[in-house]
Write a protein that holds these residues in place. Structure first.
Motif, PDB file in Angstrom:
ATOM      1  N   LEU A  76      25.328 -30.792 -17.244  1.00 55.59           N
ATOM      2  CA  LEU A  76      26.127 -32.010 -17.387  1.00 55.59           C
ATOM      3  C   LEU A  76      27.620 -31.697 -17.344  1.00 55.59           C
ATOM      4  CD1 LEU A  76      23.981 -33.869 -20.041  1.00 55.59           C
ATOM      5  CD2 LEU A  76      24.496 -34.699 -17.742  1.00 55.59           C
ATOM      6  N   ASP A  77      28.020 -30.607 -17.984  1.00 59.31           N
ATOM      7  CA  ASP A  77      29.419 -30.219 -17.969  1.00 59.31           C
ATOM      8  C   ASP A  77      29.890 -29.967 -16.533  1.00 59.31           C
ATOM      9  OD1 ASP A  77      31.835 -29.210 -19.602  1.00 59.31           O
ATOM     10  OD2 ASP A  77      31.393 -27.486 -18.338  1.00 59.31           O
ATOM     11  N   ARG A  78      29.067 -29.286 -15.754  1.00 59.95           N
ATOM     12  CA  ARG A  78      29.411 -29.040 -14.351  1.00 59.95           C
ATOM     13  C   ARG A  78      29.545 -30.362 -13.587  1.00 59.95           C
ATOM     14  NH1 ARG A  78      24.874 -24.349 -13.235  1.00 59.95           N
ATOM     15  NH2 ARG A  78      25.951 -22.600 -14.252  1.00 59.95           N
ATOM     16  N   LEU A  79      28.626 -31.287 -13.849  1.00 61.56           N
ATOM     17  CA  LEU A  79      28.667 -32.574 -13.165  1.00 61.56           C
ATOM     18  C   LEU A  79      29.911 -33.368 -13.557  1.00 61.56           C
ATOM     19  CD1 LEU A  79      27.099 -34.448 -11.231  1.00 61.56           C
ATOM     20  CD2 LEU A  79      26.008 -35.435 -13.264  1.00 61.56           C
ATOM     21  N   PHE A  80      30.227 -33.388 -14.832  1.00 60.60           N
ATOM     22  CA  PHE A  80      31.425 -34.098 -15.281  1.00 60.60           C
ATOM     23  C   PHE A  80      32.679 -33.482 -14.656  1.00 60.60           C
ATOM     24  CE2 PHE A  80      29.173 -35.247 -19.552  1.00 60.60           C
ATOM     25  CZ  PHE A  80      28.342 -36.118 -18.868  1.00 60.60           C
ATOM     26  N   ASN A  81      32.683 -32.174 -14.461  1.00 56.53           N
ATOM     27  CA  ASN A  81      33.824 -31.517 -13.828  1.00 56.53           C
ATOM     28  C   ASN A  81      34.014 -31.969 -12.380  1.00 56.53           C
ATOM     29  OD1 ASN A  81      35.071 -29.910 -15.797  1.00 56.53           O
ATOM     30  ND2 ASN A  81      33.580 -28.264 -15.546  1.00 56.53           N
ATOM     31  N   LEU A  82      32.949 -32.469 -11.755  1.00 55.90           N
ATOM     32  CA  LEU A  82      33.056 -33.005 -10.402  1.00 55.90           C
ATOM     33  C   LEU A  82      33.563 -34.440 -10.392  1.00 55.90           C
ATOM     34  CD1 LEU A  82      29.728 -31.692  -8.775  1.00 55.90           C
ATOM     35  CD2 LEU A  82      32.016 -30.681  -8.643  1.00 55.90           C
ATOM     36  N   GLY A  83      33.795 -34.989 -11.586  1.00 58.93           N
ATOM     37  CA  GLY A  83      34.242 -36.371 -11.685  1.00 58.93           C
ATOM     38  C   GLY A  83      33.113 -37.378 -11.639  1.00 58.93           C
ATOM     39  N   ARG A  84      31.887 -36.920 -11.829  1.00 54.13           N
ATOM     40  CA  ARG A  84      30.709 -37.781 -11.700  1.00 54.13           C
ATOM     41  C   ARG A  84      30.122 -38.171 -13.042  1.00 54.13           C
ATOM     42  NH1 ARG A  84      27.897 -37.692  -6.868  1.00 54.13           N
ATOM     43  NH2 ARG A  84      26.848 -39.445  -7.874  1.00 54.13           N
ATOM     44  N   ILE A 107      33.830 -23.364 -21.764  1.00 50.88           N
ATOM     45  CA  ILE A 107      33.745 -24.309 -22.875  1.00 50.88           C
ATOM     46  C   ILE A 107      33.146 -25.588 -22.334  1.00 50.88           C
ATOM     47  CG2 ILE A 107      34.995 -25.485 -24.713  1.00 50.88           C
ATOM     48  CD1 ILE A 107      35.201 -22.422 -24.826  1.00 50.88           C
ATOM     49  N   THR A 108      32.018 -26.010 -22.905  1.00 48.43           N
ATOM     50  CA  THR A 108      31.404 -27.261 -22.474  1.00 48.43           C
ATOM     51  C   THR A 108      31.826 -28.381 -23.414  1.00 48.43           C
ATOM     52  OG1 THR A 108      29.381 -26.882 -23.754  1.00 48.43           O
ATOM     53  CG2 THR A 108      29.420 -26.062 -21.493  1.00 48.43           C
ATOM     54  N   GLY A 109      32.061 -29.560 -22.830  1.00 50.03           N
ATOM     55  CA  GLY A 109      32.563 -30.675 -23.624  1.00 50.03           C
ATOM     56  C   GLY A 109      31.811 -31.970 -23.437  1.00 50.03           C
ATOM     57  N   GLY A 110      30.580 -31.892 -22.929  1.00 52.98           N
ATOM     58  CA  GLY A 110      29.832 -33.107 -22.626  1.00 52.98           C
ATOM     59  C   GLY A 110      29.224 -33.805 -23.820  1.00 52.98           C
ATOM     60  N   MET A 111      29.216 -33.145 -24.977  1.00 56.01           N
ATOM     61  CA  MET A 111      28.708 -33.789 -26.187  1.00 56.01           C
ATOM     62  C   MET A 111      29.863 -34.461 -26.923  1.00 56.01           C
ATOM     63  SD  MET A 111      26.910 -32.062 -29.489  1.00 56.01           S
ATOM     64  CE  MET A 111      25.225 -32.508 -29.434  1.00 56.01           C
ATOM     65  N   ILE A 112      29.677 -35.713 -27.323  1.00 58.92           N
ATOM     66  CA  ILE A 112      30.772 -36.457 -27.947  1.00 58.92           C
ATOM     67  C   ILE A 112      30.450 -36.945 -29.356  1.00 58.92           C
ATOM     68  CG2 ILE A 112      31.756 -37.148 -25.741  1.00 58.92           C
ATOM     69  CD1 ILE A 112      30.389 -39.874 -26.098  1.00 58.92           C
ATOM     70  N   ASP A 113      29.207 -36.766 -29.807  1.00 56.46           N
ATOM     71  CA  ASP A 113      28.843 -37.233 -31.149  1.00 56.46           C
ATOM     72  C   ASP A 113      27.554 -36.548 -31.564  1.00 56.46           C
ATOM     73  OD1 ASP A 113      28.955 -38.629 -33.534  1.00 56.46           O
ATOM     74  OD2 ASP A 113      28.402 -40.573 -32.685  1.00 56.46           O
ATOM     75  N   PHE A 114      27.279 -36.583 -32.860  1.00 56.28           N
ATOM     76  CA  PHE A 114      26.032 -36.021 -33.405  1.00 56.28           C
ATOM     77  C   PHE A 114      25.650 -36.926 -34.564  1.00 56.28           C
ATOM     78  CE2 PHE A 114      23.897 -31.637 -33.618  1.00 56.28           C
ATOM     79  CZ  PHE A 114      22.756 -32.126 -34.235  1.00 56.28           C
ATOM     80  N   LEU A 115      24.549 -37.643 -34.419  1.00 57.09           N
ATOM     81  CA  LEU A 115      24.137 -38.629 -35.418  1.00 57.09           C
ATOM     82  C   LEU A 115      23.739 -37.960 -36.728  1.00 57.09           C
ATOM     83  CD1 LEU A 115      22.004 -40.809 -32.999  1.00 57.09           C
ATOM     84  CD2 LEU A 115      24.302 -41.310 -33.851  1.00 57.09           C
ATOM     85  N   PRO A 116      23.868 -38.671 -37.853  1.00 55.68           N
ATOM     86  CA  PRO A 116      23.447 -38.099 -39.141  1.00 55.68           C
ATOM     87  C   PRO A 116      21.989 -37.641 -39.079  1.00 55.68           C
ATOM     88  CG  PRO A 116      24.668 -40.129 -39.479  1.00 55.68           C
ATOM     89  CD  PRO A 116      24.427 -40.022 -38.004  1.00 55.68           C
ATOM     90  N   VAL A 117      21.758 -36.409 -39.439  1.00 56.99           N
ATOM     91  CA  VAL A 117      20.426 -35.803 -39.295  1.00 56.99           C
ATOM     92  C   VAL A 117      19.417 -36.496 -40.201  1.00 56.99           C
ATOM     93  CG1 VAL A 117      19.087 -33.693 -39.634  1.00 56.99           C
ATOM     94  CG2 VAL A 117      21.360 -33.592 -38.573  1.00 56.99           C
ATOM     95  N   GLY A 118      18.303 -36.909 -39.606  1.00 59.75           N
ATOM     96  CA  GLY A 118      17.238 -37.536 -40.367  1.00 59.75           C
ATOM     97  C   GLY A 118      17.506 -38.963 -40.803  1.00 59.75           C
ATOM     98  N   ASP A 119      18.631 -39.541 -40.411  1.00 62.98           N
ATOM     99  CA  ASP A 119      18.975 -40.920 -40.783  1.00 62.98           C
ATOM    100  C   ASP A 119      18.304 -41.856 -39.785  1.00 62.98           C
ATOM    101  OD1 ASP A 119      20.161 -43.427 -41.169  1.00 62.98           O
ATOM    102  OD2 ASP A 119      22.093 -42.580 -41.733  1.00 62.98           O
ATOM    103  N   ALA A 120      17.109 -42.328 -40.152  1.00 58.95           N
ATOM    104  CA  ALA A 120      16.315 -43.123 -39.211  1.00 58.95           C
ATOM    105  C   ALA A 120      17.048 -44.384 -38.771  1.00 58.95           C
ATOM    106  CB  ALA A 120      14.977 -43.486 -39.850  1.00 58.95           C
TER     107      ALA A 120
END
Length: 489
Positions: free
Chosen positions: A46-54, A97-110
């Protein structure tokens, strides 16, 4: 030393950094199981793809339900969800450095997880929850009686498993006429999409059979073959990241420079153009999957247990041992490759040779202990089916039976030198006494129905396994390997 964060990205000169505006990324994928493999594989593509502007509307959001997920969330949140990925060949190491992740939800918070999964912007839910995380028995059938699954069946709005969460979110999307997301498994199991469908449908069926039928007919679960050797991160990797690249990363990822992803093109709600960065989309992933699982993952098992019993720490050192290398070559050539059907545009022998080169890469620092881990879940997927095919065809199984005997000896808990082997399987407390009993009663090991199923009763397997185990007990690993390679076992 540069501590990794958004604020310091412009200071980093030793690693490639994202060429896209991370602030402009929009979530499109929720991924369960943000471990090393995901960050070295899917996240890199995904990082490679985002680097292509896609496809900047397919950014990653992390999710999880396990204690390890919470530790990863804390580590990544402290560095703005950036990861240093160090790709290593035998000759060189390169960091990105990969930057495609923008958030991480609270673990186990259904509640929070289901709410995000219900968002129409989320069009793919992907997962890497380990081979043993799918609640299936030795025959590959989903087990609805597992306590965690039964809990989710009784509490569909407060599930504790990934599959319960996915089912609950799909139920909510169905109720609101929101198109279902695609569920994309990236775990290393045969027919991984089909296995994931069985788990999600199986949970839903416990409380809403109509929902289960809708999921089975309307939700896409593409199968995939994924591959990249990615060791665990420890102090060694953190130190190398700091010393070689001047980057302070709480959880860097080190991996080989080889990577492969073959994926069935079944994404009704849309997908990123991953074919632009090397993903191969096919109508049927089965031949690629079988090749990889039997030759690579089966080969890992062949390497692992003799090396573990000989006290070898690193995989590349195991490959430098002529008897282990010879064992791998003979089992692969004589018993594994003949069970793999043709793969488009691929030479199976060349693929096997590539695996030898990859495993011998000294830069990776992959450990024998990692390859030995979790045999009770891996053997039924990587070794037992090959044994079954060989037996059904009336073909010799001496090498594969020896691999099974080596695993049994390993689980007995001592090396050839008499050193204690620390527990290395979720079921170690159950496996070890059976392995110890098997030293005088080999059929006790093969009688583990959850691993061998009916195959454990096959006379030829019992005969060859007993002979291999006796040789290991009487004469040790090296002599036994010598006999096998010479055709004398």
């Amino acid at each position: 030393m540069i501590r990794l964060s958004n604020a310091t990205l412009s200071q980093i000169q030793t690693a490639a950094t994202p060429r896209y505006d991370r602030a402009a990324l929009k979530p499109g994928i929720v991924h369960f199981g943000i471990g090393n493999f995901h960050r070295a594989h899917q996240a890199v593509y995904l990082d490679r793809l985002f680097n292509l502007g896609r496809d900047h509307d397919f950014a990653l959001v992390g999710a999880g339900v396990m204690a390890g997920d919470q530790r990863m969330r804390e580590a990544l949140a402290g560095q703005d969800y950036l990861t240093t990925v160090v790709e290593q060949s035998a000759a060189r190491s390169e960091a990105r450095i990969t930057g495609g992740m923008i958030d991480f939800l609270p673990v186990g918070d259904a509640t929070a997880i289901i709410a995000r999964l219900t968002d129409p912007a989320i069009r793919i839910v992907s997962l890497t929850v380990t081979e043993g995380g799918y609640f299936i028995d030795s025959s590959g059938v989903f087990d609805p009686t597992h306590p965690e699954i039964r809990h989710d069946g009784k509490h569909p709005l407060a599930p504790r498993t990934v599959f319960g969460l996915i089912a609950a979110a799909l139920s909510a999307r169905r109720a609101s006429d929101t198109p279902p997301f695609t569920v994309m498994c990236c775990d290393n199991i045969p027919h991984n999409g089909s296995v994931t469908r069985s788990a999600v449908v199986g949970v839903a069926n416990l409380y809403d059979p109509d929902l289960a039928n809708w999921i089975a007919s309307e939700v896409a679960f593409p199968n995939a073959m994924v591959d990249r050797i990615t060791p665990a991160t420890g102090e060694r990797e953190r130190r190398l990241c700091a010393d070689d690249f001047g980057i302070e990363d709480a959880w860097p990822v080190f991996c080989e420079d080889f990577t492969q992803w073959v994926l069935e093109d079944n994404f009704p709600s849309g997908r990123p153009a991953l074919e632009e960065v090397g993903v191969e989309f096919v109508a049927d992933v089965t031949p690629y999957e079988l090749m990889k699982i039997r030759i690579l993952n089966g080969g890992h098992a062949v390497i692992a247990y003799p090396a573990g019993l000989l006290g070898i720490t690193y995989v590349h050192d195991a490959m430098g041992h002529p008897l282990i290398a010879g064992f791998l070559e003979k089992v692969t050539r004589d018993e594994i490759i003949p069970t793999v059907p043709p793969v488009p545009d691929t030479s199976l022998n060349e693929y096997a040779e590539l695996i030898v080169t990859r495993c011998a890469n000294p830069k990776i620092g992959d450990t024998v202990r990692r390859l030995c881990l979790d045999g009770s879940n891996r053997q039924p997927k990587f070794i037992v089916p090959t044994l079954a095919d060989r037996i059904a065809a009336g073909q010799p199984i001496t090498g594969l039976a020896l691999e099974s005997a080596l695993w049994c000896r390993y689980c007995a808990g001592t090396t050839d030198a008499g050193e204690t082997i620390a527990p290395n399987d979720p079921n170690w407390e159950k496996l070890q006494p059976v392995a110890q009993e098997a030293q005088s009663n080999p059929n006790a090991w093969l009688g583990q129905a959850e691993i061998y199923g009916a195959l454990g009763n096959a006379p030829i397997l019992r005969e060859r396994f007993a002979a291999a185990l006796e040789s290991l007990k009487s004469d040790g690993v090296e002599t036994t390997l010598q006999r096998y390679i010479a055709g004398e076992l």
